[in-house]
Design a protein around this motif. Structure first.
Motif, PDB file in Angstrom:
ATOM      1  N   GLN A 239       0.802  -1.232   0.000  1.00 32.36           N
ATOM      2  CA  GLN A 239       0.000   0.000   0.000  1.00 32.36           C
ATOM      3  C   GLN A 239       0.833   1.279   0.000  1.00 32.36           C
ATOM      4  OE1 GLN A 239      -2.780   0.415   3.328  1.00 32.36           O
ATOM      5  NE2 GLN A 239      -4.420   0.769   1.862  1.00 32.36           N
ATOM      6  N   PRO A 240       1.954   1.362   0.763  1.00 29.64           N
ATOM      7  CA  PRO A 240       2.729   2.609   0.794  1.00 29.64           C
ATOM      8  C   PRO A 240       3.508   2.898  -0.491  1.00 29.64           C
ATOM      9  CG  PRO A 240       3.153   1.249   2.749  1.00 29.64           C
ATOM     10  CD  PRO A 240       2.471   0.386   1.747  1.00 29.64           C
ATOM     11  N   ILE A 241       3.638   1.922  -1.377  1.00 25.91           N
ATOM     12  CA  ILE A 241       4.394   2.136  -2.609  1.00 25.91           C
ATOM     13  C   ILE A 241       3.593   3.052  -3.535  1.00 25.91           C
ATOM     14  CG2 ILE A 241       5.417   1.026  -4.642  1.00 25.91           C
ATOM     15  CD1 ILE A 241       5.754  -1.498  -2.917  1.00 25.91           C
ATOM     16  N   PRO A 242       4.158   4.152  -3.979  1.00 22.93           N
ATOM     17  CA  PRO A 242       3.400   5.098  -4.810  1.00 22.93           C
ATOM     18  C   PRO A 242       3.117   4.550  -6.211  1.00 22.93           C
ATOM     19  CG  PRO A 242       5.691   5.785  -4.627  1.00 22.93           C
ATOM     20  CD  PRO A 242       5.535   4.627  -3.708  1.00 22.93           C
ATOM     21  N   ALA A 243       2.066   5.085  -6.811  1.00 22.18           N
ATOM     22  CA  ALA A 243       1.755   4.768  -8.209  1.00 22.18           C
ATOM     23  C   ALA A 243       2.771   5.495  -9.093  1.00 22.18           C
ATOM     24  CB  ALA A 243       0.333   5.203  -8.528  1.00 22.18           C
ATOM     25  N   PRO A 244       3.112   4.950 -10.288  1.00 20.64           N
ATOM     26  CA  PRO A 244       2.598   3.710 -10.872  1.00 20.64           C
ATOM     27  C   PRO A 244       3.368   2.458 -10.461  1.00 20.64           C
ATOM     28  CG  PRO A 244       4.020   4.785 -12.452  1.00 20.64           C
ATOM     29  CD  PRO A 244       4.016   5.669 -11.226  1.00 20.64           C
ATOM     30  N   MET A 245       4.362   2.641  -9.550  1.00 21.53           N
ATOM     31  CA  MET A 245       5.155   1.482  -9.128  1.00 21.53           C
ATOM     32  C   MET A 245       4.260   0.388  -8.539  1.00 21.53           C
ATOM     33  SD  MET A 245       8.273   3.402  -7.136  1.00 21.53           S
ATOM     34  CE  MET A 245       9.246   4.717  -7.874  1.00 21.53           C
ATOM     35  N   ARG A 246       3.311   0.816  -7.707  1.00 20.17           N
ATOM     36  CA  ARG A 246       2.448  -0.152  -7.032  1.00 20.17           C
ATOM     37  C   ARG A 246       1.659  -0.983  -8.038  1.00 20.17           C
ATOM     38  NH1 ARG A 246      -0.029   3.141  -4.110  1.00 20.17           N
ATOM     39  NH2 ARG A 246      -1.926   3.399  -5.343  1.00 20.17           N
ATOM     40  N   GLU A 247       1.113  -0.331  -9.059  1.00 20.76           N
ATOM     41  CA  GLU A 247       0.311  -1.047 -10.050  1.00 20.76           C
ATOM     42  C   GLU A 247       1.149  -2.065 -10.825  1.00 20.76           C
ATOM     43  OE1 GLU A 247       0.076   2.145  -9.431  1.00 20.76           O
ATOM     44  OE2 GLU A 247      -1.993   2.230  -8.693  1.00 20.76           O
ATOM     45  N   ILE A 248       2.372  -1.680 -11.162  1.00 24.37           N
ATOM     46  CA  ILE A 248       3.260  -2.594 -11.898  1.00 24.37           C
ATOM     47  C   ILE A 248       3.551  -3.839 -11.058  1.00 24.37           C
ATOM     48  CG2 ILE A 248       5.589  -2.863 -12.845  1.00 24.37           C
ATOM     49  CD1 ILE A 248       5.466   0.121 -13.613  1.00 24.37           C
ATOM     50  N   ILE A 249       3.856  -3.614  -9.778  1.00 26.82           N
ATOM     51  CA  ILE A 249       4.169  -4.731  -8.891  1.00 26.82           C
ATOM     52  C   ILE A 249       2.936  -5.602  -8.658  1.00 26.82           C
ATOM     53  CG2 ILE A 249       4.842  -5.325  -6.525  1.00 26.82           C
ATOM     54  CD1 ILE A 249       6.698  -2.843  -6.632  1.00 26.82           C
ATOM     55  N   CYS A 250       1.785  -4.966  -8.468  1.00 21.53           N
ATOM     56  CA  CYS A 250       0.544  -5.727  -8.269  1.00 21.53           C
ATOM     57  C   CYS A 250       0.233  -6.599  -9.485  1.00 21.53           C
ATOM     58  CB  CYS A 250      -0.621  -4.782  -7.997  1.00 21.53           C
ATOM     59  SG  CYS A 250      -0.599  -4.046  -6.347  1.00 21.53           S
ATOM     60  N   ASN A 251       0.479  -6.084 -10.667  1.00 15.01           N
ATOM     61  CA  ASN A 251       0.241  -6.878 -11.883  1.00 15.01           C
ATOM     62  C   ASN A 251       1.154  -8.096 -11.928  1.00 15.01           C
ATOM     63  OD1 ASN A 251      -1.826  -5.293 -12.898  1.00 15.01           O
ATOM     64  ND2 ASN A 251      -0.437  -3.950 -14.046  1.00 15.01           N
ATOM     65  N   HIS A 252       2.362  -7.947 -11.426  1.00 13.03           N
ATOM     66  CA  HIS A 252       3.266  -9.094 -11.368  1.00 13.03           C
ATOM     67  C   HIS A 252       2.770 -10.136 -10.371  1.00 13.03           C
ATOM     68  CE1 HIS A 252       5.989  -6.618 -13.740  1.00 13.03           C
ATOM     69  NE2 HIS A 252       6.805  -7.644 -13.853  1.00 13.03           N
ATOM     70  N   PHE A 253       2.249  -9.676  -9.236  1.00 12.80           N
ATOM     71  CA  PHE A 253       1.664 -10.611  -8.272  1.00 12.80           C
ATOM     72  C   PHE A 253       0.485 -11.360  -8.901  1.00 12.80           C
ATOM     73  CE2 PHE A 253       3.427  -7.957  -4.646  1.00 12.80           C
ATOM     74  CZ  PHE A 253       4.283  -8.949  -4.198  1.00 12.80           C
ATOM     75  N   LYS A 254      -0.353 -10.624  -9.604  1.00 11.15           N
ATOM     76  CA  LYS A 254      -1.521 -11.248 -10.241  1.00 11.15           C
ATOM     77  C   LYS A 254      -1.086 -12.299 -11.260  1.00 11.15           C
ATOM     78  CE  LYS A 254      -4.421  -7.143  -9.655  1.00 11.15           C
ATOM     79  NZ  LYS A 254      -5.021  -5.952 -10.322  1.00 11.15           N
ATOM     80  N   HIS A 255      -0.049 -11.970 -12.022  1.00 11.55           N
ATOM     81  CA  HIS A 255       0.416 -12.932 -13.020  1.00 11.55           C
ATOM     82  C   HIS A 255       0.991 -14.168 -12.343  1.00 11.55           C
ATOM     83  CE1 HIS A 255       1.780 -14.386 -16.869  1.00 11.55           C
ATOM     84  NE2 HIS A 255       3.018 -14.499 -16.428  1.00 11.55           N
TER      85      HIS A 255
END
Length: 394
Positions: A132-148
């Motif tokens: 949660q504390p990671i700012p966008a767009p870094m957070r979204e990129i990392i979340c997409n990797h988790f989803k994959h």
């Protein structure tokens, strides 16, 4: 101070270091054949002086959570790559400290697979306290990797003790057609990595060694002395294999990109660390020796001051010969310059092996005696002193 009758260089070269510190973006390209964590602190020191260091990393780790990922997906190890990316990251950039915390986090060893899977899903949504504390767009990129990763993760994948950073990099590797460079590039930009991190090869291979008593050991995790007892006899040779079940040697060539990195180096260093699984393993692929020999820059070996189980029974002379022999096997022409200098602290270090300076000189190797330890009796080299010595020689 002045060092070595045959190689007059000032260490530290104060004027040169001051120039580097004022404009690190123009600093020298010091290339390391390495792996593991031995250079972590030195890497952090280096970025104060140069943003152009090159780190060729071994992808052969076969223990811990790396073993689980490699077995599940048939891929190179990414843990040492993750470690070096984080070591070279600019911690002052917004979001980098938060990514550092996430990437160094390991899932619990004691929770159930259901609980760990739920925690990974929480990370994928962005609601986890570490994400949660990671700012966008870094957070979204990392979340997409988790989803994959969750999408491709086998049902029987063991998440106990998994390195979250390794899971993210593995997802990026698999999403980018099994190529390491794209995912390294993305995360180098995310955390502003000051240097180049590159896997020596992009293949799912392992290493094996033969001991002097003719015992053959397969797998990096069985060699380092960390997860398994260290080899009881000195290591005689090292090679690559296709699997942990077959010691048959295999050959593979380095990419043109790896050759280009070696060709561009202002100094080539065979550094401290596990001698065989970190340093020698990097010299195995065909083409490494040829590229090293073609570059006329200084080539420096830095022997360990701390005990290295992989160096059992090996003197500095032995190690120099092994490095040169391996480079010859990977393409260096006979008599070519592949290792010219050995960097040692003869005053403060208590080396665990014999040091025959006369024999080294007879081999055409100059021993450079300079401060590497803060005080006598220290086990590990001072990161600042080592970084400044290498920068002074570049």
């Amino acid at each position: 101070m002045r060092i070595s009758v045959t190689h007059q260089v000032e260490i530290p070269a104060t004027h040169k270091l001051e120039l580097y510190k004022k404009a690190p973006e123009f600093g020298p390209k010091i290339l390391f054949f390495s792996g593991g964590t031995a250079l972590r602190n030195t890497s952090r020191e280096l970025i104060r002086y140069t943003h152009n260091s090159i780190h060729l990393i071994t992808p052969f780790d076969s223990g811990g959570s790396s073993a689980v990922i490699r077995k599940a997906f048939g891929m190179p190890a990414v843990g040492d790559i993750r470690n070096r990316l984080l070591a070279l990251a600019d911690q002052s950039i917004t979001g980098t400290p938060e990514i550092f915390k996430l990437f160094t986090y390991r899932l619990s060893q004691s929770k159930s697979q259901e609980e760990l899977h739920s925690e990974l899903q929480h990370m994928a949504t962005g609601g986890h306290p570490l994400v949660q504390p990671i700012p966008a767009p870094m957070r979204e990129i990392i979340c997409n990797h988790f989803k994959h990763f969750l999408k491709i993760m086998p049902d029987d994948f063991d998440l106990n003790g998994a390195s979250v950073g390794n899971l993210v990099l593995a997802a990026g590797y698999l999403h980018n057609n099994r190529q390491l460079d794209p995912v390294i590039y993305v995360f180098s930009k995310l955390v502003q990595v000051y240097g180049v991190v590159h896997a020596t090869i992009n293949k799912d291979l392992h290493i094996a060694v033969r001991l002097q008593d003719d015992t053959v050991i397969i797998g990096q995790h069985c060699i380092t002395g960390k997860e398994m007892p260290p080899p009881a006899s000195p290591i005689r040779e090292i090679w690559m294999t296709d699997s942990l079940d077959d010691s048959t040697p295999v050959h593979t060539a380095v990419s043109d990109k790896t050759k280009k990195h070696i060709a561009e180096a202002d100094l080539i260093c065979y550094p401290v660390g596990s001698f065989f699984s970190s340093v020698m393993a990097n010299l195995l692929p065909d083409g490494v020796g040829e590229a090293v020999a073609a570059n006329r820059c200084p080539k420096v070996f830095v022997p360990n001051t701390a005990e290295d189980p992989e160096s059992l029974g090996l003197s500095v002379v032995d190690q120099v010969r092994l490095i040169r022999r391996q480079l010859a096997l990977s393409g260096a022409p006979n008599g070519s310059d592949t290792l010219k200098y050995v960097l040692m602290d003869m005053e403060k270090a208590s080396y665990t092996y014999p040091i025959d300076t006369e024999e080294l000189e007879s081999m055409g190797v100059t021993v450079i005696n300079c401060p590497l330890l803060t005080q006598s009796g220290d086990t590990y080299m001072d990161a600042r002193l080592l970084a400044e010595a290498l920068l002074s020689l570049s």
